[in-house]
Design an enzyme around this catalytic site. Structure first.
Site, mmCIF file in Angstrom:
data_model
loop_
_atom_site.group_PDB
_atom_site.id
_atom_site.type_symbol
_atom_site.label_atom_id
_atom_site.label_comp_id
_atom_site.label_asym_id
_atom_site.label_seq_id
_atom_site.Cartn_x
_atom_site.Cartn_y
_atom_site.Cartn_z
ATOM 1 N N ASP A 9 0.859 -1.182 0.000
ATOM 2 C CA ASP A 9 0.000 0.000 0.000
ATOM 3 C C ASP A 9 0.904 1.243 0.000
ATOM 4 O O ASP A 9 2.071 1.168 0.422
ATOM 5 C CB ASP A 9 -0.891 -0.034 1.253
ATOM 6 N N TYR A 11 -0.053 5.231 0.674
ATOM 7 C CA TYR A 11 -0.227 6.300 1.668
ATOM 8 C C TYR A 11 -0.357 5.726 3.078
ATOM 9 O O TYR A 11 -1.240 4.920 3.353
ATOM 10 C CB TYR A 11 -1.450 7.149 1.328
ATOM 11 N N ARG A 40 -9.592 12.888 6.066
ATOM 12 C CA ARG A 40 -9.230 11.486 5.861
ATOM 13 C C ARG A 40 -10.447 10.567 6.026
ATOM 14 O O ARG A 40 -10.638 9.627 5.247
ATOM 15 C CB ARG A 40 -8.132 11.101 6.851
ATOM 16 N N ASN A 118 -5.006 2.900 -3.782
ATOM 17 C CA ASN A 118 -6.237 3.604 -4.147
ATOM 18 C C ASN A 118 -5.924 4.857 -4.974
ATOM 19 O O ASN A 118 -6.794 5.371 -5.684
ATOM 20 C CB ASN A 118 -6.978 4.058 -2.882
#
Lengths: 223, 223
Positions: A9, A11, A40, A118
């Protein structure tokens, strides 16, 4: 048996989003932490809700929308200049301090490396380039080509397909417990980097391993 | 043209979850609000994540899991007795004060009424029975028969199918903006009850109407 490939992943896992929080605080003194948290939270909620609604929007746009929402909710003024500056931060986030060495070591050991994020290409490609990391990774994969967000199984399947490996030969590493468990649910092996000491999300699975930081991964695989 | 049927979300729309917050505060003095907020956040996150993972768990079990997580995260002890007492509160929540009159008036006007909820039958059926409201509703529908949570379009389609009406003849009412917009995205008409004065979620749609409470609905439809 060690995984033939490790998929990360981006971030919060490789890249530290703290600079965005700092910039929020600089723009809105005393409100940076609260704004960042709401920003967030909405960013994530909308990835899930839009995926379920089948109304995908690229992460860069969705992230901008979430900033606008968070500012509106807290009564903070946000113009294009501030919004643009904050989105620019995402394209030059620092890595966590233990990341470069850990990746270099895993790469030297012959492990294939990839990113699965993402983030849309307009965010992740400049960020990887900013660090000159292109040659480290066999693939930089974005959910954008699928138009659905994590933790849908299609996302993790993309990594197996693109790396040309069976799912159980791939280790997935994320600082988001639900992301690690989404990968595990699909069939990847999963390591959860639990920097904050949070409880594990109760999603019916457990990760294969738990790390306090990425620097622990090479030893965890060797052990 | 007025909708031929009105379909309502349950928790937070018809039924006030404040009693659960109060009970949390009674069990863990000074921590009730924080615990309730984290409990609710995880409950919702997991509905979305499990739906995307295709790992459905009924809302009663998921809600119990989320309570356990929230207590663990905050370092609060929770035994079966407290957990059971909190889950029992969900089966006897009060309606908002303007709900009984508004529903009675809409029913008397010949409008079909239904509930469409994330709640599993073991939660929602006792709650409706507790209020003796069974005869008011043409249908009490739970996502449980679909094994996927809101805002997936399948959920809103269930209402149209079960009521035997075209989607644009159905008005959907929710206090959750994303739920109202999920209904709108599918094709129902949507009213958002914005009790908290929050900004609208940016999900690419706008509701057909905005209400400060359910009591405003009969007049809004007549107007």
């Amino acid at each position: 048996m060690n995984p033939a490939a490790l998929v990360f992943d981006a971030y919060g896992t490789l890249f530290d989003v703290h600079a965005v929080v700092q910039r929020c605080e600089a723009f809105w003194p005393g409100k940076g932490a609260q704004l960042s948290a709401l920003w967030r939270a909405k960013q994530l909620e909308w990835t899930w809700q839009r995926s379920l609604m089948r109304r995908y929007l690229p992460f860069s746009q969705l992230t901008g929308d979430a900033l606008g929402y968070a500012c509106e909710a807290l009564g903070l003024a946000c113009d294009d200049a501030r919004s643009g500056a904050l989105m620019d931060e995402y394209r030059r986030l620092a890595t966590y301090s233990d990341v470069p060495d850990a990746l270099a070591r895993l790469h030297a050991d012959g492990c294939k490396l990839a990113i699965l994020t993402n983030g849309s290409p307009d965010m992740i490609i400049p960020l990887v380039a900013h660090h000159g990391m292109q040659s480290l990774f066999d693939a930089v994969l974005s959910v954008d080509e699928l138009k659905i967000y994590k933790p849908a199984p299609e996302v993790y399947r993309l990594a197996a397909k693109r790396l040309g490996l069976p799912s159980n030969a791939i280790g997935f590493v994320s600082s988001n417990g639900w992301d690690a468990l989404g990968a595990k649910s699909f069939g990847l092996r999963a390591w959860w980097i639990n920097r904050g000491g949070a409880p594990l999300d109760r999603l019916g699975f457990a990760p294969d391993g738990l790390l306090a930081g990425l620097g622990e991964l090479p030893a965890a695989l060797a052990g």
